[in-house]
Scaffold this active site. Structure first.
Site, PDB file in Angstrom:
ATOM      1  N   LYS A  90      73.778  30.398  60.580  1.00  0.00           N
ATOM      2  CA  LYS A  90      73.451  29.637  61.801  1.00  0.00           C
ATOM      3  C   LYS A  90      72.912  30.593  62.865  1.00  0.00           C
ATOM      4  CE  LYS A  90      75.574  26.208  64.910  1.00  0.00           C
ATOM      5  NZ  LYS A  90      76.854  25.619  65.354  1.00  0.00           N
ATOM      6  N   SER A 165      76.355  20.572  66.081  1.00  0.00           N
ATOM      7  CA  SER A 165      75.189  21.385  66.332  1.00  0.00           C
ATOM      8  C   SER A 165      74.649  22.081  65.088  1.00  0.00           C
ATOM      9  CB  SER A 165      75.520  22.442  67.376  1.00  0.00           C
ATOM     10  OG  SER A 165      76.456  23.379  66.835  1.00  0.00           O
ATOM     11  N   SER A 189      81.011  20.907  65.093  1.00  0.00           N
ATOM     12  CA  SER A 189      79.649  21.322  64.724  1.00  0.00           C
ATOM     13  C   SER A 189      79.474  21.777  63.286  1.00  0.00           C
ATOM     14  CB  SER A 189      79.172  22.437  65.665  1.00  0.00           C
ATOM     15  OG  SER A 189      78.878  21.910  66.922  1.00  0.00           O
TER      16      SER A 189
END
Lengths: 518, 502
Positions: A90, A165, A189
């Site tokens: 990420k 997210s 997330s």
């Protein structure tokens, strides 16, 4: 050599076995994934899971692993079980040699001078890093639509959101662009994107994975965790990244129980599994509720005792979260001011003072959702409001922790749907922040209490055919229980489906092309 | 009114009663910084003692320096404070380019040490107790240098340079409770208080304690109230008063300024003031108001600091003797009068005298040399007496030579000059310069005869019993022998010659 189409669909555990057995090389595997990324990620209708592809370095690491394996001997023996298995990271997690943007314009083109602890551990395990995945700007969002670099699309339906997210990491894994990925979970997330993309995602116990090098949104809630297609794969990755780190003061000193062993020896007989009364029913999509009930049925058949628990303070959790998270974020994001690194914007007119340069930089560099949270948090921490907002929210946090404590006296593991709905359409909730925030209602309590949570695919909703996530929650430091129960539920569900849920996903390559042809 | 108007100090004291308060920042001399492993070193090339944590890079986290906690506890104990069983850091949020994270990590409502006191001895021996509110840990900011512009301040500068070497250096901030009742001694007390704090942290070895380097920095709060009124007046805070003399002057100036403001019937403005050493005045800085909102909240990246009681007691046991107690002990050991001892302390040669005595000199000899010979030379050279480099062994050797009658005091002083000029050891200098007390009585007797003949009236006085008049004759003999005679022996011989018994 295995067909690359099959290769990319193998689990990380299966890949690891094939690599160890010499049936396939890491270069072949890594190249297959890079090819897949090239085929489905870019373009107008691509998944857009990746913000940066790290082909050269990934192949070099893969070649190094292959050479070590080929040479044999002690060094080959010493290779980590996941050595040569590629991974995506990420883009909130800093990496040397690749840009880190946090999905924000304010960090466009910024290269970190240091590696996050988890990245150091990936490198030590010799896992090729395929690249950096898309996210809502600074991890603020539940749809990845708040990325400054365009939204990621859900591989199940390219017009839908992949969650957020960490939509990039979940979509990359779901779209077979990576077998594994790292995510971060502040309010869901990792788990909510897992739920809406039919993948597995784990938020570990707070403090069990070092946060050093994860760009902080809310320090007391953030946690790095694994994203994968199976429960065992998450356990394997969790064990690579976990463990004490002296650079993170909130890092737990003692290691967790063996998570891989827990995933391999799944067993729920006699285990008390608690349904959280407040986290299903009203407000949850019928198809979500149905798949949740199916899961309970299967667990009962496997010998688990299903009990109902009440966590009355969970109704205040979302409100408390939206005070604590923005408060911490408003302070954590203060460092992005154009003085030392990243974007610097000079005011178009008027005096060139430091305040005005900082202001112009932040005005241009941050997106609306980030600004919204900074404003919220600044307000909540202001003199005269602190007690009413931040102070009260901290009290709610304590009450949520007590609810968990009480629940775990009657249940070994708690269960709920991961998200109230399946993936919604791109743009659907963009103008309604509150509706967007509600997506995290079931995942937020775990962050407030620091307890671990795992989301795994529970099947497809009847009404829209989209994945539904089942969330398991355990007491702090008892992450192994999640893998134990998760592995059982996964195998029962896959037996029912006749294979992994992702096998039912549309053939993405064709889908991308078909959509583009329209 | 004229903002620069001041009343005379005496006039101010007639009408008003000053209340003081101090915030003293002490930079700790730990090897590494408060929250990072970067070196804590003064004076290196800018931005060399920094790592990603000090620069506030994305993703970094702080880790508390245990040595800094240890030093802070020691300071707390030396200030007679209670040590918190658990305390947290907080974030003080404000945007400024010397603060890399745009917040300062500092203790806020949970200081590591609190509720202490310090007994301050004034120059006349009066002891004044200053109550300590708290001593808390925090990190220093970087150093800004404003380029261009006339004032050297950020306003009007063309650009500013920032050095983050100092960013993250551990600080302990010591905050007093309001200090009442000092009256006209307020400026003196201010200086003595800061001097005492500096002495304590130096004595503990936790800080280099050099005010000129900013190791110890003082913010002085002053307010006035009319005599008899209990409620405090509005205060001003004079920032970064960085020498002991300046502390005294700044407090005195602010008292005079406040008095003029109050006399004019206008309210004192609550503000920070800047101290100007050249004019010995302050000027208005930033108005303090409710607009200053630092949005403090507990630092979520750090866990509470929980010093065990065992550790605190271990540290207490290692504390050096407090400076005040040490002074009391040394004065008793050395047998100096209060006045003699205070002179020694004020001259700053207590440590040197202690070392000289340890090297073998008697207490009176050590005092005679340091106070009588070395302090004056240091004053002329404009350095601290300790900086002249006089070794205790040198003094012991000189004293022994005098005692043995090899040289007299005047010669010894000359030898000391030679030592300071780097001409060698006392023995070498005596040899080289041909200095030796003339011990053969023959030449002396001739000189005595000559001196008596030259001053017959004095000789008569002595004969008549006025022995104190002998000085003139001794002086004459010493002059004639160019100082090489042993004055004691000369005196004996004169008395013998004149048939007088002393």
């Amino acid at each position: 050599m295995t067909d690359t189409n099959e290769l990319i669909r193998l689990t990380a555990a299966a890949l690891a076995e094939k690599l160890a057995a010499g049936e396939v090389t890491s270069v072949e595997v890594t190249q297959a994934y890079l090819d897949r990324i090239a085929a489905v990620d870019g373009g107008e209708r691509g998944v857009n899971a990746f913000l940066h592809v790290n082909a050269e370095e990934a192949l070099a690491v893969a070649a190094e692993v292959d050479a070590l394996r080929a040479a044999g001997g002690a060094e080959a023996e010493a290779l980590h079980v996941l050595a040569g298995v590629p991974i995506a990271v990420k883009d909130l997690i800093v990496t040397v040699g690749q840009p880190t943007t946090a999905g924000s314009k304010i960090l466009e083109g910024w290269y970190s001078p240091y590696d996050a602890t988890v990245v150091e551990r990936l490198r030590a395990a010799k896992m090729p890093i395929l690249g950096k995945t898309n996210l809502d700007e600074f991890a603020m969002g539940s749809s990845t639509e708040h990325s400054a670099y365009g939204p990621t699309r859900n591989p199940w339906d390219l017009d839908r959101i992949p969650g957020g997210s960490g939509g990039g990491s979940a979509a990359a894994v779901a779209a077979f662009e990576a077998p594994l990925a790292l995510g971060t979970d502040t309010g869901g997330s990792i788990r909510q994107p897992g739920a809406v993309t039919g993948t597995v995602g784990v938020k570990p116990t707070y403090g069990s994975v070092s946060r050093y090098g994860a760009i902080a949104m809310a320090s007391s809630l953030d946690q790095i965790g694994p994203v994968s297609r199976t429960v065992l794969d998450s356990a394997l990755l969790h064990q690579v990244i976990g463990g004490h780190d002296s650079r993170d003061s909130t890092s737990l000193p003692d290691p967790l129980a063996d998570l891989v062993a827990a995933a391999k020896t799944g067993n729920v007989e006699g285990l008390r599994i608690g349904i959280i009364k407040e986290l299903h029913g009203e407000g949850y999509q019928a198809g979500v509720e149905n798949r949740f009930n199916d899961a309970l049925e299967l667990l009962k058949e496997a010998g688990a005792e299903i009990v109902e628990v009440s966590c009355p303070n969970f109704q205040y959790a979302l409100g408390a979260y939206y005070l604590i998270m923005p408060s911490e974020a408003s302070s954590n994001l203060a460092k992005f001011d154009g003085v030392r690194y990243g974007l610097r914007v000079l005011p178009e007119e008027g005096p060139m003072t430091i305040e005005r340069v900082m202001g112009a930089t932040r005005a241009a560099g941050f997106g609306d959702e980030v600004k919204r949270r900074i404003i919220l948090g600044t307000y909540a921490l202001s003199a005269g409001y602190y007690d009413a907002y931040y102070g009260s929210a901290q009290k709610v946090r304590t009450l949520v922790q007590r609810d968990f404590d009480a629940a775990f006296t009657v249940a070994d593991v708690l269960i709920s749907p991961t998200a109230p709905t399946t993936a919604f359409r791109l743009g659907e909730k963009l103008d309604d922040p509150l509706a967007m925030y509600l997506n995290d209602v079931a995942t937020i309590p775990a962050n407030l209490a620091g307890v671990p949570g795992l989301s795994l695919p529970g099947g497809l909703a009847d009404e829209d055919g989209l994945p539904v996530g089942i969330q398991l929650l355990a007491p702090a430091r008892e992450d192994a229980r999640l893998y134990r129960v998760g592995a059982v539920l996964e195998s029962l569900l896959e037996a029912k489906w006749g294979g992994p849920l992702l096998a039912q996903a549309p053939a993405l390559g064709e889908l991308v092309e078909a959509k583009e042809a329209k | 009114m004229n903002p620069d108007a001041i009343l005379s100090f005496e006039e101010a004291m007639e009408k008003y009663d000053p209340v003081l308060g101090f915030e003293v920042h002490v930079e700790l001399n730990t090897k590494t910084k408060m929250f990072s492993s970067a070196p804590n070193v003064f004076g290196d090339e800018p931005n060399t003692n920094v790592n990603e944590v000090d620069l506030g890079m994305p993703g970094v986290l702080p880790v508390v320096n245990k040595a800094a906690i240890e030093s802070s506890i020691k300071i707390g104990l030396a200030l007679n404070c209670k040590i918190a069983e658990s305390c947290r850091f907080a974030r003080k949020n404000y945007f400024y380019p010397d603060t890399p994270k745009n917040f300062q990590t500092s203790q806020y409502d949970e200081p590591i040490a609190y509720d202490g006191y310090l007994d301050i001895e004034l120059s006349d021996g009066t002891v004044f107790r200053v109550e300590i509110e708290r001593a808390h840990m925090e990190e220093d900011a970087g150093k800004l240098t404003h380029m261009g512009g006339a004032t050297g301040r950020i306003q009007g500068a063309d650009f500013s340079l920032v050095d983050y070497n100092r960013a993250g250096v551990p600080l302990v901030e010591i905050v007093t409770k309001p200090i009442e009742g000092a009256g006209s001694r307020a400026p003196e007390l201010a200086k003595a208080y800061v001097a005492a704090v500096r002495e304590i942290v130096k004595n503990l070895g936790v800080s280099d304690a050099k005010m000129e380097r900013g190791n110890v920095r003082c913010d002085a709060n002053v307010s006035l109230r009319p005599h008899g009124r209990e409620r405090f007046g509005i205060r001003s805070e004079t920032k970064n008063v960085n020498s002991l003399r300046a502390v005294e002057h700044a407090v005195r100036y602010e008292i005079q300024r406040h008095a003029a403001v109050l006399d004019s019937g206008e309210p004192v403005i609550q503000e920070t003031r800047h101290w100007h050493e050249d004019t010995r005045t302050t000027t208005s800085g930033r108005a303090k108001s409710d607009a200053d909102d630092y949005r403090y909240f507990p630092e979520p990246d750090l866990v509470p600091v929980v010093p065990s009681r065992e550790w605190v007691e271990e540290l207490r046991a290692t504390l050096p003797e407090p400076p005040a107690a040490r002074r009391k002990r040394l004065q008793a050991d050395w047998g100096y009068s209060d006045l003699e001892f205070r002179d020694v302390v004020n001259a700053g040669v207590m440590d040197e005298i202690e070392e000289t005595i340890a090297a073998g000199a008697s207490a009176s000899v050590a005092r005679k040399w340091w106070m009588g010979e070395i302090v004056g030379r240091a004053k002329n050279a404009d350095v601290d007496p300790g900086q002249l480099g006089v070794q205790p062994a040198t003094i012991v050797e000189l004293a022994r030579m005098v005692e043995e009658g090899k040289i007299n005091n005047k010669m010894a002083s000359e030898v000391l000059d030679g030592v300071l000029a780097g001409e060698g050891s006392p023995a070498e200098i005596v040899e080289k310069r041909g200095l030796a007390v003339v011990s053969d009585d023959g030449p002396l007797l001739e000189a005595i005869d000559a001196a008596l003949a030259a001053q017959p009236d004095v000789a008569d006085k002595i004969r008549g019993g006025k022995v104190q008049a002998i000085g003139a004759i001794v002086g004459g003999v010493m002059k004639a022998t160019r100082g090489q005679a042993d004055a004691g022996r000369v005196r004996e011989l004169i008395l013998e010659k004149l048939g007088v018994t002393a």
